[in-house]
Motif scaffolding. Structure first.
Motif, PDB file in Angstrom:
ATOM      1  N   LYS A  32     -15.168  26.045   0.667  1.00 42.91           N
ATOM      2  CA  LYS A  32     -14.442  24.809   0.958  1.00 42.91           C
ATOM      3  C   LYS A  32     -13.302  25.135   1.916  1.00 42.91           C
ATOM      4  N   ILE A  33     -13.116  24.289   2.929  1.00 45.08           N
ATOM      5  CA  ILE A  33     -12.019  24.461   3.872  1.00 45.08           C
ATOM      6  C   ILE A  33     -11.292  23.133   4.022  1.00 45.08           C
ATOM      7  N   GLU A  34     -10.048  23.196   4.504  1.00 45.89           N
ATOM      8  CA  GLU A  34      -9.249  21.994   4.716  1.00 45.89           C
ATOM      9  C   GLU A  34      -8.706  21.998   6.132  1.00 45.89           C
ATOM     10  N   PHE A  35      -8.797  20.853   6.778  1.00 44.95           N
ATOM     11  CA  PHE A  35      -8.212  20.661   8.096  1.00 44.95           C
ATOM     12  C   PHE A  35      -6.912  19.892   7.903  1.00 44.95           C
ATOM     13  N   THR A  36      -5.811  20.433   8.424  1.00 45.51           N
ATOM     14  CA  THR A  36      -4.514  19.775   8.261  1.00 45.51           C
ATOM     15  C   THR A  36      -3.996  19.189   9.567  1.00 45.51           C
ATOM     16  N   GLU A  37      -4.607  19.549  10.691  1.00 49.32           N
ATOM     17  CA  GLU A  37      -4.192  18.989  11.977  1.00 49.32           C
ATOM     18  C   GLU A  37      -4.971  17.693  12.212  1.00 49.32           C
ATOM     19  N   ILE A  38      -4.462  16.606  11.631  1.00 46.89           N
ATOM     20  CA  ILE A  38      -5.105  15.299  11.701  1.00 46.89           C
ATOM     21  C   ILE A  38      -4.340  14.455  12.717  1.00 46.89           C
ATOM     22  N   LEU A  39      -5.018  14.002  13.756  1.00 47.53           N
ATOM     23  CA  LEU A  39      -4.375  13.223  14.812  1.00 47.53           C
ATOM     24  C   LEU A  39      -4.333  11.736  14.486  1.00 47.53           C
ATOM     25  N   MET A  40      -5.340  11.259  13.741  1.00 42.56           N
ATOM     26  CA  MET A  40      -5.427   9.837  13.419  1.00 42.56           C
ATOM     27  C   MET A  40      -6.258   9.686  12.157  1.00 42.56           C
ATOM     28  N   VAL A  41      -5.871   8.743  11.305  1.00 44.89           N
ATOM     29  CA  VAL A  41      -6.624   8.505  10.082  1.00 44.89           C
ATOM     30  C   VAL A  41      -6.565   7.019   9.756  1.00 44.89           C
ATOM     31  N   GLY A  42      -7.655   6.480   9.218  1.00 46.95           N
ATOM     32  CA  GLY A  42      -7.680   5.072   8.839  1.00 46.95           C
ATOM     33  C   GLY A  42      -8.916   4.379   9.352  1.00 46.95           C
ATOM     34  N   ALA A  43      -8.854   3.045   9.289  1.00 45.45           N
ATOM     35  CA  ALA A  43      -9.966   2.237   9.771  1.00 45.45           C
ATOM     36  C   ALA A  43      -9.415   0.917  10.290  1.00 45.45           C
ATOM     37  N   GLY A  44      -9.804   0.549  11.485  1.00 44.19           N
ATOM     38  CA  GLY A  44      -9.399  -0.731  12.054  1.00 44.19           C
ATOM     39  C   GLY A  44      -7.902  -0.845  12.254  1.00 44.19           C
ATOM     40  N   ALA A  45      -7.331  -1.957  11.775  1.00 43.32           N
ATOM     41  CA  ALA A  45      -5.903  -2.216  11.955  1.00 43.32           C
ATOM     42  C   ALA A  45      -5.038  -1.347  11.047  1.00 43.32           C
ATOM     43  N   ASP A  46      -5.638  -0.723  10.034  1.00 43.37           N
ATOM     44  CA  ASP A  46      -4.883   0.113   9.102  1.00 43.37           C
ATOM     45  C   ASP A  46      -4.788   1.561   9.554  1.00 43.37           C
ATOM     46  N   ALA A  47      -5.182   1.865  10.772  1.00 45.46           N
ATOM     47  CA  ALA A  47      -5.181   3.244  11.259  1.00 45.46           C
ATOM     48  C   ALA A  47      -3.757   3.757  11.427  1.00 45.46           C
ATOM     49  N   THR A  48      -3.558   5.017  11.063  1.00 51.26           N
ATOM     50  CA  THR A  48      -2.272   5.678  11.226  1.00 51.26           C
ATOM     51  C   THR A  48      -2.414   6.721  12.317  1.00 51.26           C
ATOM     52  N   GLY A  50      -0.751   9.828  14.402  1.00 52.99           N
ATOM     53  CA  GLY A  50       0.266  10.856  14.260  1.00 52.99           C
ATOM     54  C   GLY A  50       1.016  11.098  15.552  1.00 52.99           C
ATOM     55  N   ALA A  51       2.168  11.764  15.405  1.00 53.73           N
ATOM     56  CA  ALA A  51       2.965  12.100  16.577  1.00 53.73           C
ATOM     57  C   ALA A  51       3.472  13.528  16.442  1.00 53.73           C
ATOM     58  N   PRO A  52       2.746  14.580  16.678  1.00 53.52           N
ATOM     59  CA  PRO A  52       1.348  14.602  17.090  1.00 53.52           C
ATOM     60  C   PRO A  52       0.364  14.557  15.923  1.00 53.52           C
ATOM     61  N   PHE A  53       0.803  14.931  14.699  1.00 49.05           N
ATOM     62  CA  PHE A  53      -0.116  14.945  13.564  1.00 49.05           C
ATOM     63  C   PHE A  53       0.361  13.985  12.484  1.00 49.05           C
ATOM     64  N   VAL A  54      -0.570  13.497  11.663  1.00 44.89           N
ATOM     65  CA  VAL A  54      -0.244  12.626  10.537  1.00 44.89           C
ATOM     66  C   VAL A  54       0.193  13.525   9.382  1.00 44.89           C
ATOM     67  N   GLU A  55       1.417  13.326   8.908  1.00 47.00           N
ATOM     68  CA  GLU A  55       1.954  14.165   7.837  1.00 47.00           C
ATOM     69  C   GLU A  55       1.253  13.882   6.517  1.00 47.00           C
ATOM     70  N   GLY A  56       0.871  14.945   5.824  1.00 47.81           N
ATOM     71  CA  GLY A  56       0.269  14.819   4.507  1.00 47.81           C
ATOM     72  C   GLY A  56      -1.215  14.509   4.508  1.00 47.81           C
ATOM     73  N   ALA A  57      -1.789  14.200   5.644  1.00 51.49           N
ATOM     74  CA  ALA A  57      -3.219  13.891   5.704  1.00 51.49           C
ATOM     75  C   ALA A  57      -4.018  15.190   5.702  1.00 51.49           C
ATOM     76  N   VAL A  58      -5.112  15.191   4.945  1.00 50.05           N
ATOM     77  CA  VAL A  58      -5.960  16.376   4.822  1.00 50.05           C
ATOM     78  C   VAL A  58      -7.418  15.941   4.840  1.00 50.05           C
ATOM     79  N   VAL A  59      -8.237  16.687   5.567  1.00 53.86           N
ATOM     80  CA  VAL A  59      -9.680  16.462   5.564  1.00 53.86           C
ATOM     81  C   VAL A  59     -10.324  17.680   4.918  1.00 53.86           C
ATOM     82  N   SER A  60     -11.061  17.457   3.830  1.00 59.40           N
ATOM     83  CA  SER A  60     -11.739  18.539   3.121  1.00 59.40           C
ATOM     84  C   SER A  60     -13.173  18.644   3.621  1.00 59.40           C
ATOM     85  N   ALA A  61     -13.641  19.882   3.764  1.00 60.50           N
ATOM     86  CA  ALA A  61     -14.994  20.105   4.264  1.00 60.50           C
ATOM     87  C   ALA A  61     -15.608  21.312   3.571  1.00 60.50           C
TER      88      ALA A  61
END
Length: 124
Positions: A32-48, A50-61
């Motif tokens: 299992k690995i985690e990506f912490t450099e997330i530039l954008m997260v969400g869907a549609g109008a609820d997208a967040t 980042g500047a440059p990254f979204v704080e606290g967002a994590v993608v698990s893979a």
């Protein structure tokens, strides 16, 4: 929900259960690995965004497999010199499956002043 992650100097748009091929990462198949450099997260109008990254967002893979790309041939020839050179290269890559996208702690994008004024007028 989707996310835009940065890894290996490239950006990838991913969603849950996507299988993507990225630059080589350490780890055996099944890790299992985690990506912490997330530039954008969400869907549609609820997208967040980042500047440059979204704080606290994590993608698990999960690492599915390691492999090598098709061979790329680099051929150089100097005309009339009886000189030529052929080199081949196969880039290493890792295949990963996206398990989960966690947007916890991501800051919501602030509304503009015009939107705030319109909301106040509608409320009154």
């Amino acid at each position: 929900m989707f996310a835009v992650i940065k890894t290996g100097g490239k950006q990838y748009r991913v969603a849950a259960n996507d299988v993507i091929t990225i630059e080589k990462l350490d780890g055996a198949a099944g890790d299992k690995i985690e990506f912490t450099e997330i530039l954008m997260v969400g869907a549609g109008a609820d997208a967040t965004i980042g500047a440059p990254f979204v704080e606290g967002a994590v993608v698990s893979a999960e690492v599915v497999d390691h492999g090598r790309a098709k061979k790329v041939i680099a051929f150089k020839k100097r005309r009339r010199q009886n000189s030529k050179r052929t080199r081949g290269h196969r880039q290493h890559h890792t295949i990963v499956r996206i398990l989960d996208i966690a947007a916890a702690g991501g800051k919501a994008k602030k509304a503009s002043k015009k939107a705030e004024a319109a909301a106040e007028e509608a409320a009154n």
